[in-house]
Design a protein around this motif. Structure first.
Motif, PDB file in Angstrom:
ATOM      1  N   GLU A  47     -20.345 -46.207   7.280  1.00 41.25           N
ATOM      2  CA  GLU A  47     -21.474 -45.281   7.275  1.00 41.25           C
ATOM      3  C   GLU A  47     -22.112 -45.197   8.657  1.00 41.25           C
ATOM      4  O   GLU A  47     -22.266 -46.219   9.340  1.00 41.25           O
ATOM      5  CB  GLU A  47     -22.532 -45.741   6.266  1.00 41.25           C
ATOM      6  N   PRO A  48     -22.495 -43.974   9.106  1.00 41.36           N
ATOM      7  CA  PRO A  48     -23.180 -43.834  10.397  1.00 41.36           C
ATOM      8  C   PRO A  48     -24.494 -44.613  10.410  1.00 41.36           C
ATOM      9  O   PRO A  48     -25.237 -44.606   9.423  1.00 41.36           O
ATOM     10  CB  PRO A  48     -23.449 -42.334  10.507  1.00 41.36           C
ATOM     11  N   MET A  49     -24.759 -45.306  11.522  1.00 44.90           N
ATOM     12  CA  MET A  49     -25.984 -46.087  11.674  1.00 44.90           C
ATOM     13  C   MET A  49     -26.931 -45.455  12.691  1.00 44.90           C
ATOM     14  O   MET A  49     -28.147 -45.597  12.568  1.00 44.90           O
ATOM     15  CB  MET A  49     -25.643 -47.505  12.148  1.00 44.90           C
ATOM     16  N   ALA A  50     -26.361 -44.824  13.714  1.00 47.05           N
ATOM     17  CA  ALA A  50     -27.167 -44.240  14.791  1.00 47.05           C
ATOM     18  C   ALA A  50     -26.338 -43.169  15.485  1.00 47.05           C
ATOM     19  O   ALA A  50     -25.114 -43.148  15.376  1.00 47.05           O
ATOM     20  CB  ALA A  50     -27.578 -45.313  15.793  1.00 47.05           C
ATOM     21  N   HIS A  51     -27.009 -42.276  16.212  1.00 47.84           N
ATOM     22  CA  HIS A  51     -26.305 -41.253  16.973  1.00 47.84           C
ATOM     23  C   HIS A  51     -27.123 -40.922  18.215  1.00 47.84           C
ATOM     24  O   HIS A  51     -28.291 -41.268  18.317  1.00 47.84           O
ATOM     25  CB  HIS A  51     -26.050 -40.003  16.125  1.00 47.84           C
ATOM     26  N   GLY A  52     -26.473 -40.233  19.159  1.00 49.68           N
ATOM     27  CA  GLY A  52     -27.136 -39.901  20.413  1.00 49.68           C
ATOM     28  C   GLY A  52     -27.187 -38.412  20.659  1.00 49.68           C
ATOM     29  O   GLY A  52     -26.684 -37.609  19.885  1.00 49.68           O
ATOM     30  N   GLU A  53     -27.791 -38.073  21.779  1.00 51.28           N
ATOM     31  CA  GLU A  53     -27.927 -36.674  22.173  1.00 51.28           C
ATOM     32  C   GLU A  53     -26.589 -36.108  22.627  1.00 51.28           C
ATOM     33  O   GLU A  53     -25.599 -36.836  22.732  1.00 51.28           O
ATOM     34  CB  GLU A  53     -28.938 -36.569  23.310  1.00 51.28           C
ATOM     35  N   ALA A  54     -26.556 -34.824  22.916  1.00 51.54           N
ATOM     36  CA  ALA A  54     -25.348 -34.170  23.415  1.00 51.54           C
ATOM     37  C   ALA A  54     -25.244 -34.359  24.927  1.00 51.54           C
ATOM     38  O   ALA A  54     -26.247 -34.331  25.635  1.00 51.54           O
ATOM     39  CB  ALA A  54     -25.382 -32.682  23.081  1.00 51.54           C
ATOM     40  N   TYR A  55     -24.027 -34.576  25.403  1.00 60.73           N
ATOM     41  CA  TYR A  55     -23.739 -34.728  26.829  1.00 60.73           C
ATOM     42  C   TYR A  55     -22.768 -33.632  27.242  1.00 60.73           C
ATOM     43  O   TYR A  55     -21.822 -33.336  26.511  1.00 60.73           O
ATOM     44  CB  TYR A  55     -23.122 -36.103  27.112  1.00 60.73           C
ATOM     45  N   THR A  56     -22.968 -33.068  28.414  1.00 66.71           N
ATOM     46  CA  THR A  56     -22.111 -31.973  28.860  1.00 66.71           C
ATOM     47  C   THR A  56     -20.730 -32.442  29.295  1.00 66.71           C
ATOM     48  O   THR A  56     -19.781 -31.665  29.265  1.00 66.71           O
ATOM     49  CB  THR A  56     -22.764 -31.176  30.008  1.00 66.71           C
ATOM     50  N   THR A  57     -20.604 -33.713  29.687  1.00 63.67           N
ATOM     51  CA  THR A  57     -19.301 -34.241  30.104  1.00 63.67           C
ATOM     52  C   THR A  57     -19.014 -35.552  29.385  1.00 63.67           C
ATOM     53  O   THR A  57     -19.930 -36.290  29.010  1.00 63.67           O
ATOM     54  CB  THR A  57     -19.232 -34.504  31.624  1.00 63.67           C
ATOM     55  N   LYS A  58     -17.735 -35.829  29.224  1.00 62.50           N
ATOM     56  CA  LYS A  58     -17.331 -37.093  28.614  1.00 62.50           C
ATOM     57  C   LYS A  58     -17.744 -38.259  29.508  1.00 62.50           C
ATOM     58  O   LYS A  58     -18.161 -39.315  29.012  1.00 62.50           O
ATOM     59  CB  LYS A  58     -15.821 -37.093  28.385  1.00 62.50           C
ATOM     60  N   ALA A  59     -17.677 -38.077  30.823  1.00 64.49           N
ATOM     61  CA  ALA A  59     -18.061 -39.141  31.756  1.00 64.49           C
ATOM     62  C   ALA A  59     -19.531 -39.528  31.577  1.00 64.49           C
ATOM     63  O   ALA A  59     -19.878 -40.714  31.611  1.00 64.49           O
ATOM     64  CB  ALA A  59     -17.797 -38.701  33.193  1.00 64.49           C
ATOM     65  N   ALA A  60     -20.403 -38.540  31.380  1.00 68.86           N
ATOM     66  CA  ALA A  60     -21.825 -38.824  31.174  1.00 68.86           C
ATOM     67  C   ALA A  60     -22.033 -39.582  29.869  1.00 68.86           C
ATOM     68  O   ALA A  60     -22.851 -40.508  29.790  1.00 68.86           O
ATOM     69  CB  ALA A  60     -22.634 -37.531  31.181  1.00 68.86           C
ATOM     70  N   LEU A  61     -21.293 -39.210  28.842  1.00 63.91           N
ATOM     71  CA  LEU A  61     -21.388 -39.913  27.561  1.00 63.91           C
ATOM     72  C   LEU A  61     -20.930 -41.357  27.707  1.00 63.91           C
ATOM     73  O   LEU A  61     -21.599 -42.277  27.225  1.00 63.91           O
ATOM     74  CB  LEU A  61     -20.549 -39.198  26.501  1.00 63.91           C
ATOM     75  N   VAL A  62     -19.803 -41.578  28.374  1.00 64.84           N
ATOM     76  CA  VAL A  62     -19.288 -42.935  28.563  1.00 64.84           C
ATOM     77  C   VAL A  62     -20.281 -43.772  29.369  1.00 64.84           C
ATOM     78  O   VAL A  62     -20.502 -44.948  29.059  1.00 64.84           O
ATOM     79  CB  VAL A  62     -17.892 -42.900  29.224  1.00 64.84           C
ATOM     80  N   GLN A  63     -20.918 -43.171  30.360  1.00 62.08           N
ATOM     81  CA  GLN A  63     -21.922 -43.886  31.145  1.00 62.08           C
ATOM     82  C   GLN A  63     -23.090 -44.313  30.249  1.00 62.08           C
ATOM     83  O   GLN A  63     -23.583 -45.438  30.351  1.00 62.08           O
ATOM     84  CB  GLN A  63     -22.421 -43.009  32.289  1.00 62.08           C
ATOM     85  N   ALA A  64     -23.520 -43.438  29.351  1.00 61.48           N
ATOM     86  CA  ALA A  64     -24.599 -43.772  28.419  1.00 61.48           C
ATOM     87  C   ALA A  64     -24.180 -44.908  27.486  1.00 61.48           C
ATOM     88  O   ALA A  64     -24.956 -45.841  27.249  1.00 61.48           O
ATOM     89  CB  ALA A  64     -24.999 -42.539  27.613  1.00 61.48           C
ATOM     90  N   LEU A  65     -22.957 -44.845  26.970  1.00 66.86           N
ATOM     91  CA  LEU A  65     -22.479 -45.921  26.098  1.00 66.86           C
ATOM     92  C   LEU A  65     -22.381 -47.238  26.848  1.00 66.86           C
ATOM     93  O   LEU A  65     -22.704 -48.295  26.298  1.00 66.86           O
ATOM     94  CB  LEU A  65     -21.131 -45.569  25.472  1.00 66.86           C
ATOM     95  N   ASN A  66     -21.950 -47.188  28.104  1.00 69.87           N
ATOM     96  CA  ASN A  66     -21.896 -48.407  28.911  1.00 69.87           C
ATOM     97  C   ASN A  66     -23.289 -49.008  29.073  1.00 69.87           C
ATOM     98  O   ASN A  66     -23.442 -50.233  29.066  1.00 69.87           O
ATOM     99  CB  ASN A  66     -21.262 -48.137  30.274  1.00 69.87           C
ATOM    100  N   SER A  67     -24.302 -48.168  29.207  1.00 65.63           N
ATOM    101  CA  SER A  67     -25.679 -48.652  29.299  1.00 65.63           C
ATOM    102  C   SER A  67     -26.105 -49.330  28.002  1.00 65.63           C
ATOM    103  O   SER A  67     -26.780 -50.364  28.014  1.00 65.63           O
ATOM    104  CB  SER A  67     -26.642 -47.502  29.610  1.00 65.63           C
ATOM    105  N   ILE A  68     -25.704 -48.754  26.876  1.00 60.63           N
ATOM    106  CA  ILE A  68     -26.030 -49.352  25.574  1.00 60.63           C
ATOM    107  C   ILE A  68     -25.318 -50.690  25.420  1.00 60.63           C
ATOM    108  O   ILE A  68     -25.926 -51.693  25.025  1.00 60.63           O
ATOM    109  CB  ILE A  68     -25.649 -48.400  24.424  1.00 60.63           C
ATOM    110  N   VAL A  69     -24.037 -50.727  25.757  1.00 57.68           N
ATOM    111  CA  VAL A  69     -23.254 -51.949  25.634  1.00 57.68           C
ATOM    112  C   VAL A  69     -23.815 -53.032  26.559  1.00 57.68           C
ATOM    113  O   VAL A  69     -23.830 -54.218  26.202  1.00 57.68           O
ATOM    114  CB  VAL A  69     -21.758 -51.673  25.921  1.00 57.68           C
ATOM    115  N   ALA A  70     -24.336 -52.649  27.724  1.00 61.23           N
ATOM    116  CA  ALA A  70     -24.919 -53.612  28.665  1.00 61.23           C
ATOM    117  C   ALA A  70     -26.125 -54.337  28.065  1.00 61.23           C
ATOM    118  O   ALA A  70     -26.505 -55.417  28.523  1.00 61.23           O
ATOM    119  CB  ALA A  70     -25.318 -52.913  29.963  1.00 61.23           C
ATOM    120  N   LEU A  71     -26.701 -53.774  27.019  1.00 59.23           N
ATOM    121  CA  LEU A  71     -27.813 -54.421  26.331  1.00 59.23           C
ATOM    122  C   LEU A  71     -27.354 -55.609  25.484  1.00 59.23           C
ATOM    123  O   LEU A  71     -28.169 -56.338  24.944  1.00 59.23           O
ATOM    124  CB  LEU A  71     -28.551 -53.416  25.445  1.00 59.23           C
TER     125      LEU A  71
END
Length: 83
Positions: A47-71
């Motif tokens: 089941e989905p637990m959380a979701h994020g905003e829309a990103y115009t590029t896959k690279a920007a999305l991966v950067q955001a996920l890396n920031s989350i994982v860094a937590l």
């Protein structure tokens, strides 16, 4: 037994294999984020637990996920169809 949580990444409204240029899609769909990249965190029960905003590029999305994982969250990332 429940599995581990994981991230799914997808392009909104497009299948992974589709390569349609975004400018060709302009004006054809109601969503202003059609074709943009999104993520969701899926729990071990599927089941989905959380979701994020829309990103115009896959690279920007991966950067955001890396920031989350860094937590300190450790989980897999799986690309899926957005439909």
């Amino acid at each position: 037994m429940a599995g581990e949580p994981y991230f799914q990444i997808y392009r909104e409204g497009l299948k992974v294999a589709e390569q349609a240029p975004l400018n060709a899609l302009a004006g054809l769909f109601a969503s202003s984020t059609h074709g943009q990249w999104r993520w969701r965190l899926v729990g071990g029960n599927g089941e989905p637990m959380a979701h994020g905003e829309a990103y115009t590029t896959k690279a920007a999305l991966v950067q955001a996920l890396n920031s989350i994982v860094a937590l300190g969250l450790t989980t897999r990332v799986i690309e899926v169809d957005g439909r």
